[in-house]
Design a protein around this motif. Structure first.
Motif, PDB file in Angstrom:
ATOM      1  N   GLU A 184       0.808  -1.224   0.000  1.00  0.00           N
ATOM      2  CA  GLU A 184       0.000   0.000   0.000  1.00  0.00           C
ATOM      3  C   GLU A 184       0.844   1.280   0.000  1.00  0.00           C
ATOM      4  OE1 GLU A 184       1.098  -1.255   3.949  1.00  0.00           O
ATOM      5  OE2 GLU A 184      -0.047  -2.329   2.450  1.00  0.00           O
ATOM      6  N   ALA A 185       2.137   1.134  -0.170  1.00  0.00           N
ATOM      7  CA  ALA A 185       3.046   2.290  -0.117  1.00  0.00           C
ATOM      8  C   ALA A 185       2.832   3.245  -1.281  1.00  0.00           C
ATOM      9  CB  ALA A 185       4.494   1.806  -0.119  1.00  0.00           C
ATOM     10  N   VAL A 186       3.141   4.519  -1.020  1.00  0.00           N
ATOM     11  CA  VAL A 186       3.162   5.533  -2.066  1.00  0.00           C
ATOM     12  C   VAL A 186       4.556   6.141  -2.136  1.00  0.00           C
ATOM     13  CG1 VAL A 186       0.704   6.081  -2.023  1.00  0.00           C
ATOM     14  CG2 VAL A 186       2.271   7.346  -0.540  1.00  0.00           C
ATOM     15  N   TYR A 187       4.918   6.508  -3.366  1.00  0.00           N
ATOM     16  CA  TYR A 187       6.188   7.155  -3.678  1.00  0.00           C
ATOM     17  C   TYR A 187       5.806   8.446  -4.391  1.00  0.00           C
ATOM     18  CZ  TYR A 187      10.604   7.777  -6.308  1.00  0.00           C
ATOM     19  OH  TYR A 187      11.762   8.275  -6.868  1.00  0.00           O
ATOM     20  N   VAL A 188       6.069   9.603  -3.756  1.00  0.00           N
ATOM     21  CA  VAL A 188       5.523  10.867  -4.247  1.00  0.00           C
ATOM     22  C   VAL A 188       6.619  11.918  -4.403  1.00  0.00           C
ATOM     23  CG1 VAL A 188       3.801  12.675  -3.828  1.00  0.00           C
ATOM     24  CG2 VAL A 188       3.418  10.373  -2.919  1.00  0.00           C
ATOM     25  N   ILE A 189       6.543  12.647  -5.523  1.00  0.00           N
ATOM     26  CA  ILE A 189       7.361  13.851  -5.713  1.00  0.00           C
ATOM     27  C   ILE A 189       6.379  14.964  -6.079  1.00  0.00           C
ATOM     28  CG2 ILE A 189       9.297  14.929  -6.893  1.00  0.00           C
ATOM     29  CD1 ILE A 189      10.249  12.094  -7.689  1.00  0.00           C
ATOM     30  N   PRO A 190       5.949  15.752  -5.083  1.00  0.00           N
ATOM     31  CA  PRO A 190       4.966  16.802  -5.371  1.00  0.00           C
ATOM     32  C   PRO A 190       5.612  17.997  -6.077  1.00  0.00           C
ATOM     33  CG  PRO A 190       5.590  16.876  -3.062  1.00  0.00           C
ATOM     34  CD  PRO A 190       6.287  15.681  -3.667  1.00  0.00           C
ATOM     35  N   VAL A 191       4.821  18.676  -6.891  1.00  0.00           N
ATOM     36  CA  VAL A 191       5.295  19.911  -7.515  1.00  0.00           C
ATOM     37  C   VAL A 191       5.339  21.024  -6.473  1.00  0.00           C
ATOM     38  CG1 VAL A 191       4.717  21.693  -9.218  1.00  0.00           C
ATOM     39  CG2 VAL A 191       4.529  19.270  -9.821  1.00  0.00           C
TER      40      VAL A 191
ATOM     41  N   THR B 132       2.827  20.930   0.005  1.00  0.00           N
ATOM     42  CA  THR B 132       1.531  20.253   0.089  1.00  0.00           C
ATOM     43  C   THR B 132       1.626  18.893   0.780  1.00  0.00           C
ATOM     44  OG1 THR B 132      -0.465  19.630  -1.130  1.00  0.00           O
ATOM     45  CG2 THR B 132       1.637  19.019  -2.120  1.00  0.00           C
ATOM     46  N   ASN B 133       0.531  18.521   1.386  1.00  0.00           N
ATOM     47  CA  ASN B 133       0.351  17.161   1.888  1.00  0.00           C
ATOM     48  C   ASN B 133      -0.864  16.510   1.249  1.00  0.00           C
ATOM     49  OD1 ASN B 133       2.531  16.840   3.766  1.00  0.00           O
ATOM     50  ND2 ASN B 133       1.510  18.377   5.029  1.00  0.00           N
ATOM     51  N   ASP B 134      -1.540  17.258   0.391  1.00  0.00           N
ATOM     52  CA  ASP B 134      -2.740  16.780  -0.285  1.00  0.00           C
ATOM     53  C   ASP B 134      -2.354  16.280  -1.680  1.00  0.00           C
ATOM     54  OD1 ASP B 134      -5.249  16.201  -1.194  1.00  0.00           O
ATOM     55  OD2 ASP B 134      -5.962  18.291  -1.215  1.00  0.00           O
ATOM     56  N   PHE B 135      -1.742  15.114  -1.728  1.00  0.00           N
ATOM     57  CA  PHE B 135      -1.200  14.594  -2.982  1.00  0.00           C
ATOM     58  C   PHE B 135      -2.302  14.170  -3.961  1.00  0.00           C
ATOM     59  CE2 PHE B 135       1.827  13.295   0.454  1.00  0.00           C
ATOM     60  CZ  PHE B 135       2.691  14.359   0.262  1.00  0.00           C
ATOM     61  N   ASP B 136      -3.472  13.831  -3.447  1.00  0.00           N
ATOM     62  CA  ASP B 136      -4.577  13.425  -4.319  1.00  0.00           C
ATOM     63  C   ASP B 136      -5.152  14.586  -5.127  1.00  0.00           C
ATOM     64  OD1 ASP B 136      -4.491  10.750  -3.557  1.00  0.00           O
ATOM     65  OD2 ASP B 136      -5.870  11.061  -1.887  1.00  0.00           O
ATOM     66  N   ASN B 137      -5.043  15.799  -4.597  1.00  0.00           N
ATOM     67  CA  ASN B 137      -5.699  16.944  -5.232  1.00  0.00           C
ATOM     68  C   ASN B 137      -4.731  18.025  -5.698  1.00  0.00           C
ATOM     69  OD1 ASN B 137      -8.513  16.092  -4.891  1.00  0.00           O
ATOM     70  ND2 ASN B 137      -8.014  16.221  -2.712  1.00  0.00           N
ATOM     71  N   THR B 138      -3.462  17.690  -5.789  1.00  0.00           N
ATOM     72  CA  THR B 138      -2.476  18.639  -6.302  1.00  0.00           C
ATOM     73  C   THR B 138      -1.620  17.932  -7.348  1.00  0.00           C
ATOM     74  OG1 THR B 138      -0.916  18.094  -4.524  1.00  0.00           O
ATOM     75  CG2 THR B 138      -2.351  20.004  -4.181  1.00  0.00           C
ATOM     76  N   LEU B 139      -0.912  18.748  -8.112  1.00  0.00           N
ATOM     77  CA  LEU B 139      -0.063  18.218  -9.171  1.00  0.00           C
ATOM     78  C   LEU B 139       1.203  17.605  -8.579  1.00  0.00           C
ATOM     79  CD1 LEU B 139       0.357  17.974 -12.239  1.00  0.00           C
ATOM     80  CD2 LEU B 139       1.481  20.218 -12.160  1.00  0.00           C
ATOM     81  N   ASN B 140       1.557  16.426  -9.065  1.00  0.00           N
ATOM     82  CA  ASN B 140       2.759  15.726  -8.624  1.00  0.00           C
ATOM     83  C   ASN B 140       3.594  15.346  -9.836  1.00  0.00           C
ATOM     84  OD1 ASN B 140       2.020  15.256  -5.675  1.00  0.00           O
ATOM     85  ND2 ASN B 140       0.270  14.366  -6.726  1.00  0.00           N
ATOM     86  N   MET B 141       4.907  15.409  -9.690  1.00  0.00           N
ATOM     87  CA  MET B 141       5.787  14.893 -10.741  1.00  0.00           C
ATOM     88  C   MET B 141       5.682  13.380 -10.790  1.00  0.00           C
ATOM     89  SD  MET B 141       9.192  17.208 -10.459  1.00  0.00           S
ATOM     90  CE  MET B 141       8.986  18.101  -8.927  1.00  0.00           C
ATOM     91  N   VAL B 142       5.573  12.788  -9.610  1.00  0.00           N
ATOM     92  CA  VAL B 142       5.409  11.333  -9.472  1.00  0.00           C
ATOM     93  C   VAL B 142       4.451  11.090  -8.313  1.00  0.00           C
ATOM     94  CG1 VAL B 142       6.562   9.152  -8.905  1.00  0.00           C
ATOM     95  CG2 VAL B 142       7.761  10.851 -10.301  1.00  0.00           C
ATOM     96  N   TYR B 143       3.516  10.185  -8.519  1.00  0.00           N
ATOM     97  CA  TYR B 143       2.629   9.737  -7.443  1.00  0.00           C
ATOM     98  C   TYR B 143       2.339   8.273  -7.735  1.00  0.00           C
ATOM     99  CZ  TYR B 143      -1.255   9.854  -4.055  1.00  0.00           C
ATOM    100  OH  TYR B 143      -2.094   9.627  -2.986  1.00  0.00           O
TER     101      TYR B 143
ATOM    102  N   SER C  40      11.437  22.496  -6.663  1.00  0.00           N
ATOM    103  CA  SER C  40      10.281  21.884  -7.335  1.00  0.00           C
ATOM    104  C   SER C  40       9.407  22.899  -8.055  1.00  0.00           C
ATOM    105  CB  SER C  40       9.433  21.105  -6.334  1.00  0.00           C
ATOM    106  OG  SER C  40       8.864  21.984  -5.378  1.00  0.00           O
ATOM    107  N   ASP C  41       9.478  24.167  -7.656  1.00  0.00           N
ATOM    108  CA  ASP C  41       8.665  25.180  -8.319  1.00  0.00           C
ATOM    109  C   ASP C  41       9.368  25.776  -9.541  1.00  0.00           C
ATOM    110  OD1 ASP C  41      10.576  26.454  -6.811  1.00  0.00           O
ATOM    111  OD2 ASP C  41       9.245  27.996  -6.038  1.00  0.00           O
ATOM    112  N   SER C  42      10.571  25.304  -9.847  1.00  0.00           N
ATOM    113  CA  SER C  42      11.320  25.726 -11.033  1.00  0.00           C
ATOM    114  C   SER C  42      11.235  24.613 -12.071  1.00  0.00           C
ATOM    115  CB  SER C  42      12.787  25.961 -10.677  1.00  0.00           C
ATOM    116  OG  SER C  42      12.900  26.963  -9.700  1.00  0.00           O
ATOM    117  N   PRO C  43      11.562  24.932 -13.330  1.00  0.00           N
ATOM    118  CA  PRO C  43      11.593  23.853 -14.320  1.00  0.00           C
ATOM    119  C   PRO C  43      12.570  22.762 -13.866  1.00  0.00           C
ATOM    120  CG  PRO C  43      11.774  25.989 -15.393  1.00  0.00           C
ATOM    121  CD  PRO C  43      11.874  26.244 -13.909  1.00  0.00           C
ATOM    122  N   VAL C  44      12.106  21.534 -13.897  1.00  0.00           N
ATOM    123  CA  VAL C  44      12.924  20.407 -13.453  1.00  0.00           C
ATOM    124  C   VAL C  44      13.225  19.551 -14.693  1.00  0.00           C
ATOM    125  CG1 VAL C  44      13.007  18.362 -11.982  1.00  0.00           C
ATOM    126  CG2 VAL C  44      11.870  20.427 -11.174  1.00  0.00           C
TER     127      VAL C  44
END
Length: 169
Positions: free
Chosen positions: A44-51, A55-66, A158-162
């Motif tokens: 059930e693990a998640v691996y997340v890289i949020p933009v 944020t802690n709301d990964f379901d409702n925000t843009l992520n580079m990886v989720y 993360s807020d810059s072009p990656v």
């Protein structure tokens, strides 16, 4: 949290197990042993890289990886099977994970933060990726049973072009 409290928590064997698992993960990624890496994660693990690094709301925000289990599996498959430019021409990497700060420690899990620097080398060029990382490590009966239940990588830029990365952070 005072330095004395952090130091006493770092001496906790449960925290040491978590740190060891994090270092094993970094080593597997640098060696491009992605199938073994995937096995470190719980179902059930998640691996997340949020933009948005705040944020802690990964379901409702843009992520580079989720990635959940299915998406991690697909990512690993692309990296190890067949022809994928991200795998064929992947950068060589060296990771340093340090500055461990235990957030919560129970008999079942360790929540811990760390600083991570990834140096990637490809085609005569070095790129640097720096991040604050949050881990939840689920503790098993023994060290061999410990698993990563959550990894959130908050890139400092993360807020810059990656630039695209053909490797996992």
């Amino acid at each position: 949290m005072t330095e004395a409290i952090v130091m006493s928590r770092l001496a906790d064997l449960r925290v040491q197990r978590a740190v060891e698992l994090i270092w094993i993960e970094a080593d597997l990624l640098d060696k491009k042993q992605y199938v073994e890496w995937e096995g470190l994660y719980s179902d059930e693990a998640v691996y997340v890289i949020p933009v948005d690094a705040s944020t802690n709301d990964f379901d409702n925000t843009l992520n580079m990886v989720y990635d959940d289990k299915r998406l991690r599996g697909e990512r690993v498959k692309r990296l190890v099977e067949g022809y994928a430019i991200s795998a064929v021409d992947a950068a060589k990497t060296v990771r340093t994970v340090s500055r461990f700060v235990p957030v919560a420690v129970t008999d079942d899990a360790v929540e811990i933060t760390a600083g991570q620097v990834v140096v990637a080398y490809k085609r005569g060029r070095h790129d640097l990726w720096a991040a604050d990382v949050e881990y939840t490590i689920r503790l098993g009966v023994s060290e061999r049973d410990d698993q990563i239940a959550k990894k959130v990588i908050r890139l400092i830029d993360s807020d810059s072009p990656v630039p695209a990365a053909g490797f996992l952070l």
